[in-house]
Design a protein around this motif. Structure first.
Motif, PDB file in Angstrom:
ATOM      1  N   GLU A   1       0.857  -1.183   0.152  1.00 54.00           N
ATOM      2  CA  GLU A   1       0.077   0.126   0.044  1.00 54.00           C
ATOM      3  C   GLU A   1       0.844   1.392  -0.003  1.00 54.00           C
ATOM      4  O   GLU A   1       0.310   2.452  -0.509  1.00 54.00           O
ATOM      5  N   ASP A   2       1.952   1.247   0.448  1.00 53.16           N
ATOM      6  CA  ASP A   2       2.939   2.445   0.584  1.00 53.16           C
ATOM      7  C   ASP A   2       3.469   2.667  -0.893  1.00 53.16           C
ATOM      8  O   ASP A   2       4.041   3.846  -1.099  1.00 53.16           O
ATOM      9  N   GLY A   3       3.353   1.755  -1.481  1.00 56.04           N
ATOM     10  CA  GLY A   3       4.109   1.939  -2.939  1.00 56.04           C
ATOM     11  C   GLY A   3       5.493   2.193  -2.958  1.00 56.04           C
ATOM     12  O   GLY A   3       6.019   3.158  -4.166  1.00 56.04           O
ATOM     13  N   GLU A   4       6.431   2.093  -2.060  1.00 55.13           N
ATOM     14  CA  GLU A   4       7.658   2.768  -2.117  1.00 55.13           C
ATOM     15  C   GLU A   4       8.428   1.579  -2.945  1.00 55.13           C
ATOM     16  O   GLU A   4       9.341   0.832  -2.263  1.00 55.13           O
ATOM     17  N   GLY A   5       8.287   1.534  -4.233  1.00 51.41           N
ATOM     18  CA  GLY A   5       9.113   0.471  -4.876  1.00 51.41           C
ATOM     19  C   GLY A   5       8.328  -0.955  -4.731  1.00 51.41           C
ATOM     20  O   GLY A   5       7.676  -1.097  -3.526  1.00 51.41           O
ATOM     21  N   PRO A   6       8.794  -1.799  -5.754  1.00 51.27           N
ATOM     22  CA  PRO A   6       7.968  -2.892  -5.691  1.00 51.27           C
ATOM     23  C   PRO A   6       8.223  -3.958  -4.540  1.00 51.27           C
ATOM     24  O   PRO A   6       9.423  -3.925  -4.222  1.00 51.27           O
ATOM     25  N   VAL A   7       7.560  -4.817  -4.106  1.00 54.54           N
ATOM     26  CA  VAL A   7       7.636  -5.727  -3.270  1.00 54.54           C
ATOM     27  C   VAL A   7       8.311  -7.155  -3.902  1.00 54.54           C
ATOM     28  O   VAL A   7       9.369  -7.680  -3.575  1.00 54.54           O
ATOM     29  N   ALA A   8       7.736  -7.219  -5.022  1.00 47.45           N
ATOM     30  CA  ALA A   8       8.367  -8.461  -6.076  1.00 47.45           C
ATOM     31  C   ALA A   8       8.023  -8.217  -7.465  1.00 47.45           C
ATOM     32  O   ALA A   8       7.409  -7.175  -7.798  1.00 47.45           O
ATOM     33  N   SER A   9       8.751  -8.676  -8.293  1.00 42.60           N
ATOM     34  CA  SER A   9       8.558  -8.569  -9.753  1.00 42.60           C
ATOM     35  C   SER A   9       8.805  -9.984 -10.476  1.00 42.60           C
ATOM     36  O   SER A   9       9.196 -10.856  -9.701  1.00 42.60           O
TER      37      SER A   9
END
Lengths: 147, 165
Positions: free
Chosen positions: A130-138
């Motif tokens: 939810e914070d969207g500070e860079g992806p968690v995973a790709s």
């Protein structure tokens, strides 16, 4: 998934896709929600829930849940491609875990079918919290194309 | 190793450590994942359930479920093989009721899965093999099957960052 009718608007496509996903028991169990779909792209979100936790010490969603979301989102993007495949199945999927999701936050995946041949679709996807500070995973993957 | 250690104590130590490793992960409990142990050899079992379905028409198990199941199998196999020596020598005794007694889990760096057959609405089995386990990184290969051990429904390779300390 019967999505991508030429005259159907983006909202209509999302509604049809949501109906389709609502019929998948596992997608329903994870609370998946279609946010946007069309032109070989899909965005699907999933709320945080206590039974999806992988590490109770940090209250973070399990990596396997992120895999399930990425896989569903990529499949939806293939089905939303203008070439309108009849159906699709995952051939392979690679997921890179960049950082732990923030505790108690839901995950949103965005997938794009960046190339398609007669029988194979090539996909890229990212997952954000939810914070969207860079992806968690790709993720990158290949999917079958049934015509 | 004490050759004369009572058998029930040996089994109890290993089974309760394994239980602690698995029951500490809510998502694993929710999916219904179990582990069958023969000595130090583990086989993960995913009993079929309606909520695992990804294609209601065929019907088939959700690919994401297979991926999650294989990732769990890899993590448990890696943690289990890493803690085996400490467990057997009595340096650690993991207990599900004492969260701090559990070893810290490895973190997944990447996970690559090949889907080989669509999953039938039946139980799934999986085994992991630690291909390399270093101080910081580890590489694990996992295989999943249903009716026939030689007909894999999926295989995966995963890299992990080992917990420090």
């Amino acid at each position: 998934m019967m999505v991508g009718a030429d005259d159907a608007g983006r909202d209509e496509q999302a509604r049809i896709a949501q109906q389709f996903i609502g019929a998948i028991p596992h997608a329903r169990a994870l609370g998946m929600q279609v946010e946007d779909i069309g032109a070989g792209k899909a965005t699907i979100s999933m709320p945080w829930a206590p039974h999806l936790v992988g590490d109770p010490r940090r209250n973070v969603i399990h990596g396997g849940v992120v895999s399930a979301l990425m896989d569903t989102c990529c499949g939806a993007a293939v089905m939303a491609h203008p070439e309108r495949p009849r159906s699709t199945a995952t051939i392979d999927l690679r997921i890179d875990y960049m950082r732990a999701a923030n505790p108690g936050q839901g995950i949103t995946a965005r997938a794009e079918c960046y190339h398609i041949t007669r029988s194979v679709a090539f996909l890229r996807a990212v997952a954000m919290d939810e914070d969207g500070e860079g992806p968690v995973a790709s993720a990158t993957g290949t999917f079958t194309v049934e015509r | 190793m004490d050759r004369n250690e009572p058998l029930d104590r040996v089994k109890n130590r290993r089974d309760s450590a394994l239980r602690a490793l698995v029951s500490g992960v809510p998502y694993m409990t929710w999916l219904g994942v179990q582990f069958d142990r023969r000595g130090d050899e583990l086989t993960a079992v995913l009993p079929f359930d309606q909520k695992l379905i990804g294609n209601p028409v065929l019907p088939a198990i959700h690919g994401g479920v297979t991926a999650a199941f294989l990732e769990m199998t890899a993590i448990v196999e890696l943690s289990w093989s890493t803690m085996w020596e400490d467990l057997e020598s009595g340096r650690i005794s993991p207990d599900a009721d004492v969260p701090d007694s559990l070893p810290r889990l490895p973190k997944t760096i990447d996970f690559t899965i090949d889907y080989l057959l669509s999953g039938l609405p039946r139980d799934v089995y999986a085994r992991g093999r630690v291909v390399r386990s270093g101080r910081r990184y580890a590489s694990v290969h996992v295989e999943a099957w249903q009716d026939n051990r030689s007909k894999l429904i999926a295989q995966a390779t995963a890299h992990f960052l080992m917990p420090r300390g």
